[in-house]
Scaffold this active site. Structure first.
Site, PDB file in Angstrom:
ATOM      1  N   LYS A 201       0.805  -1.218   0.000  1.00 63.29           N
ATOM      2  CA  LYS A 201       0.000   0.000   0.000  1.00 63.29           C
ATOM      3  C   LYS A 201       0.840   1.270   0.000  1.00 63.29           C
ATOM      4  O   LYS A 201       1.750   1.425   0.801  1.00 63.29           O
ATOM      5  CB  LYS A 201      -0.926   0.008   1.213  1.00 63.29           C
ATOM      6  CG  LYS A 201      -1.987  -1.091   1.181  1.00 63.29           C
ATOM      7  CD  LYS A 201      -2.927  -0.961   2.366  1.00 63.29           C
ATOM      8  CE  LYS A 201      -4.029  -2.018   2.317  1.00 63.29           C
ATOM      9  NZ  LYS A 201      -4.955  -1.895   3.461  1.00 63.29           N
ATOM     10  N   GLY A 376       7.900  -1.791  11.513  1.00 59.79           N
ATOM     11  CA  GLY A 376       7.057  -0.631  11.751  1.00 59.79           C
ATOM     12  C   GLY A 376       7.810   0.518  12.380  1.00 59.79           C
ATOM     13  O   GLY A 376       7.600   1.687  12.028  1.00 59.79           O
TER      14      GLY A 376
END
Length: 396
Positions: A201, A376
């Site tokens: 994404k 992350g």
């Protein structure tokens, strides 16, 4: 996010006769009641060993998986304690911790002894950053060190509220190394600086792209996020993943930074990820019901040429559907190109699960300058977002 946070470190603490609460990242996969991959445990060893050598008793904490704030026997850290004991070569006691019957009252520990607490996420207060849970956890230590870079971007009790209860909360060697190495990319990196971003994404990587455009000389874009940019160019994408709500932003980026954004020129297409033939076509050519699932051979060669010229390389995210061998060649080719550039003197930083898997699966781990332990957290740092687990630590 400053590139040199200037935080207190483990080496700055006097731990003689003290009990150290060490937040580590032991979030290892389990298989049949045993640790399947102990790389994160091995990464935690230097902090544990250093603290023991400094005369501390060490209370180690970590999360494992996502149990949802309630005990789950399948996600117990007990197998981690057993493997950690083997790696350390010394006994590792195991305790249910503040989520269990002890209620935050720690057992007695002598200098050099190691205790691992049960999965922090068995308690709902961990992910809620609960002050009450942080207080129960803090009772286990006289001093605090965070060495869990992989959790530093989360405002959870063990990395935020708990750390703030210690006036000399410090960074462990792994966290210190991660911040220093990633900080190089946002500071004064040797040039050319090439960033490689992949994954599904654009929305996940857009803040990183915007940040790296202030620092990198060129950004190579692969993975399914390619197709949002393809749509922004007005080209057909078939059934490839496109974030329609991000097309306008992608078009603006291409308009302003076309000379620094390198997109694939060809791709591997198929009717579906798991079935049908594979066709290699130019980007923009695709059957209406087909999907783009990897960068093609021309793109691999072009990306490798950019990587070959780099003096600093940051890579996060696969070039295609890496889990399927038919669509892993792009990611593998990038892994080899990064390793070869490193061998010629470039500084390379690789993060993200699939990127690391490609490096390790290709036997290239030893040929990369730095393998980041936090996907992350790495992205948050590169996007120049504050990391709660770092901000909570004391300044040097």
């Amino acid at each position: 996010m400053p590139t040199n946070p200037g935080k207190l470190t483990l080496a700055d603490l006097d731990l003689r006769g003290r009990r150290l609460l060490l937040r580590a990242d032991l979030n290892a996969p389990l298989a049949n009641g045993r640790v399947g991959d102990d790389s994160r445990l091995r990464a935690a060893l230097p902090a544990i060993r250093a603290a023991r050598e400094m005369g501390a008793a060490v209370v180690v904490t970590s999360h494992l998986g996502r149990p949802g704030g309630a005990p789950d026997p399948a996600l117990s850290l007990r197998p981690v304690a057993e493997r950690l004991e083997e790696l350390l070569g010394t006994a590792v006691a195991f305790d249910s911790g503040p989520a269990g019957p002890r209620g935050g009252v720690p057992p007695e520990l002598r200098p050099g002894e190691v205790l691992l607490l049960e999965n922090l996420r068995f308690h709902p207060g961990e992910t809620r950053n609960s002050p009450e849970f942080a207080a129960a956890l803090a009772a286990y230590g006289d001093e605090y060190v965070n060495d869990a870079f992989g959790a530093a971007h989360r405002a959870h009790a063990s990395v935020d509220a708990c750390a703030r209860r210690f006036p000399r909360a410090a960074a462990g060697p792994l966290l210190e190394a991660e911040l220093g190495t990633l900080g190089l990319a946002l500071g004064q990196p040797p040039r050319p600086f090439v960033a490689i971003l992949g994954g599904a994404k654009v929305s996940d990587k857009l803040p990183v792209i915007l940040s790296l455009l202030r620092h990198a000389d060129r950004i190579l874009i692969g993975g399914a996020m390619t197709y949002t940019f393809t749509a922004a160019r007005g080209l057909p994408t078939g059934r490839s993943l496109v974030e329609r709500e991000r097309v306008a932003e992608a078009a603006e980026l291409l308009k302003e930074h076309a000379d620094r954004l390198a997109l694939p020129t060809d791709h591997c297409t198929a009717p579906a990820p798991d079935t049908g033939p594979v066709r290699i076509l130019p980007i923009g050519e695709i059957e209406a019901e087909w999907m783009g699932l990897d960068i093609g051979p021309a793109s691999r060669a072009a990306f490798a040429a950019h990587i070959r010229e780099a003096a600093t390389i940051v890579w996060n995210g696969p070039m295609g559907l890496f889990e399927d061998p038919r669509f892993a060649e792009g990611t593998t080719a990038v892994a080899h190109a990064v390793a070869e550039a490193t061998g010629r003197g470039a500084t390379s930083i690789v993060g993200g699960g699939d990127s690391l898997a490609a490096v390790r699966g290709s036997g290239l781990s030893g040929r990369i300058s730095h393998l980041s332990t936090g996907g992350g957290a790495s992205l948050a740092f590169l996007a120049e977002r504050p990391l709660p687990g770092v901000e909570a630590l004391a300044d040097a």
